[in-house]
Design a protein around this motif. Structure first.
Motif, PDB file in Angstrom:
ATOM      1  N   THR A  95      42.989  31.388  38.168  1.00 47.51           N
ATOM      2  CA  THR A  95      42.108  32.523  38.323  1.00 47.51           C
ATOM      3  C   THR A  95      42.878  33.924  38.257  1.00 47.51           C
ATOM      4  O   THR A  95      42.184  35.044  38.240  1.00 47.51           O
ATOM      5  CB  THR A  95      41.239  32.699  39.583  1.00 47.51           C
ATOM      6  N   THR A 154      38.494  32.786  48.219  1.00 49.92           N
ATOM      7  CA  THR A 154      39.132  33.543  47.040  1.00 49.92           C
ATOM      8  C   THR A 154      39.090  34.892  47.182  1.00 49.92           C
ATOM      9  O   THR A 154      38.220  35.578  47.176  1.00 49.92           O
ATOM     10  CB  THR A 154      38.542  32.915  45.686  1.00 49.92           C
ATOM     11  N   LEU A 155      40.287  35.647  47.095  1.00 48.93           N
ATOM     12  CA  LEU A 155      40.204  36.949  46.916  1.00 48.93           C
ATOM     13  C   LEU A 155      39.560  37.542  45.937  1.00 48.93           C
ATOM     14  O   LEU A 155      39.986  37.079  44.724  1.00 48.93           O
ATOM     15  CB  LEU A 155      41.674  37.585  47.240  1.00 48.93           C
ATOM     16  N   PRO A 156      38.823  38.541  46.163  1.00 53.21           N
ATOM     17  CA  PRO A 156      38.300  39.468  44.904  1.00 53.21           C
ATOM     18  C   PRO A 156      39.480  39.776  44.118  1.00 53.21           C
ATOM     19  O   PRO A 156      40.571  40.277  44.699  1.00 53.21           O
ATOM     20  CB  PRO A 156      37.618  40.620  45.522  1.00 53.21           C
ATOM     21  N   PRO A 157      39.332  40.150  42.873  1.00 50.55           N
ATOM     22  CA  PRO A 157      40.266  40.500  41.796  1.00 50.55           C
ATOM     23  C   PRO A 157      40.813  41.871  42.226  1.00 50.55           C
ATOM     24  O   PRO A 157      42.228  41.820  42.173  1.00 50.55           O
ATOM     25  CB  PRO A 157      39.678  40.619  40.550  1.00 50.55           C
ATOM     26  N   ASP A 158      40.137  42.649  42.648  1.00 52.74           N
ATOM     27  CA  ASP A 158      40.593  44.321  43.020  1.00 52.74           C
ATOM     28  C   ASP A 158      41.633  44.000  44.167  1.00 52.74           C
ATOM     29  O   ASP A 158      42.613  44.612  44.219  1.00 52.74           O
ATOM     30  CB  ASP A 158      39.717  45.148  43.195  1.00 52.74           C
ATOM     31  N   THR A 184      44.271  35.359  40.877  1.00 52.75           N
ATOM     32  CA  THR A 184      44.141  35.994  42.048  1.00 52.75           C
ATOM     33  C   THR A 184      44.833  35.067  43.278  1.00 52.75           C
ATOM     34  O   THR A 184      45.847  34.478  43.091  1.00 52.75           O
ATOM     35  CB  THR A 184      42.500  36.050  42.719  1.00 52.75           C
ATOM     36  N   TYR A 185      44.367  35.436  44.576  1.00 50.48           N
ATOM     37  CA  TYR A 185      45.267  34.539  45.624  1.00 50.48           C
ATOM     38  C   TYR A 185      44.145  33.773  46.398  1.00 50.48           C
ATOM     39  O   TYR A 185      42.931  34.341  46.300  1.00 50.48           O
ATOM     40  CB  TYR A 185      45.887  35.633  46.782  1.00 50.48           C
ATOM     41  N   ARG A 217      49.017  42.136  45.070  1.00 55.44           N
ATOM     42  CA  ARG A 217      50.192  41.823  44.097  1.00 55.44           C
ATOM     43  C   ARG A 217      51.194  43.032  43.989  1.00 55.44           C
ATOM     44  O   ARG A 217      52.403  42.979  43.936  1.00 55.44           O
ATOM     45  CB  ARG A 217      49.759  41.234  42.977  1.00 55.44           C
ATOM     46  N   ALA A 266      43.079  41.145  45.026  1.00 56.22           N
ATOM     47  CA  ALA A 266      44.252  40.443  44.710  1.00 56.22           C
ATOM     48  C   ALA A 266      45.246  41.427  44.056  1.00 56.22           C
ATOM     49  O   ALA A 266      46.365  41.439  44.159  1.00 56.22           O
ATOM     50  CB  ALA A 266      43.780  39.376  44.027  1.00 56.22           C
ATOM     51  N   ASP A 267      44.864  42.301  43.222  1.00 58.13           N
ATOM     52  CA  ASP A 267      45.622  43.149  42.510  1.00 58.13           C
ATOM     53  C   ASP A 267      46.230  43.948  43.170  1.00 58.13           C
ATOM     54  O   ASP A 267      47.674  44.262  43.014  1.00 58.13           O
ATOM     55  CB  ASP A 267      44.831  44.040  41.064  1.00 58.13           C
TER      56      ASP A 267
END
Length: 100
Positions: A68, A24-28, A70-71, A34, A30-31
């Motif tokens: 979640t 799972t990519l960390p949120p930062d 994310t990616y 995106r 993934a953001d």
């Protein structure tokens, strides 16, 4: 231009018969992915990438995870075997998004 990222994530097994393993990519990260790929994603919102774990590189796609926000990065069996990683391992990843 190619966007590149490095991060650490835990390898996990999707429940079910298929036996797919993901990071799972960390949120930062993934953001940023995106934002860099707005309007350019492929089928199902996927993003083409080149990924590297323990010196082993492969071409794949990131898939959006609506639960979640994310990616998910699928890690195929051949790479898991070469890198000697399994479910629950913390994995260092280098990721290059193609076509950004």
């Amino acid at each position: 231009m190619t966007s590149s990222y490095s991060f650490k994530a835990e390898l996990w097994l999707y429940p079910g018969e298929a036996g797919w393993h993901f990071l799972t990519l960390p949120p930062d990260v993934a953001d940023d992915v995106r934002a860099q790929n707005a309007g350019r994603s492929k089928a199902f919102g996927s993003v083409q990438v080149s990924a590297e774990i323990a010196g082993h590189t492969w071409q794949t796609s990131l898939f959006p995870d609506t639960k979640t926000g994310t990616y998910l990065l699928p890690v195929k069996k051949a790479i898991r075997a070469k890198a000697r990683i399994s479910e629950g391992d913390a994995v260092e990843v280098r990721l290059s998004v193609q076509g950004t």
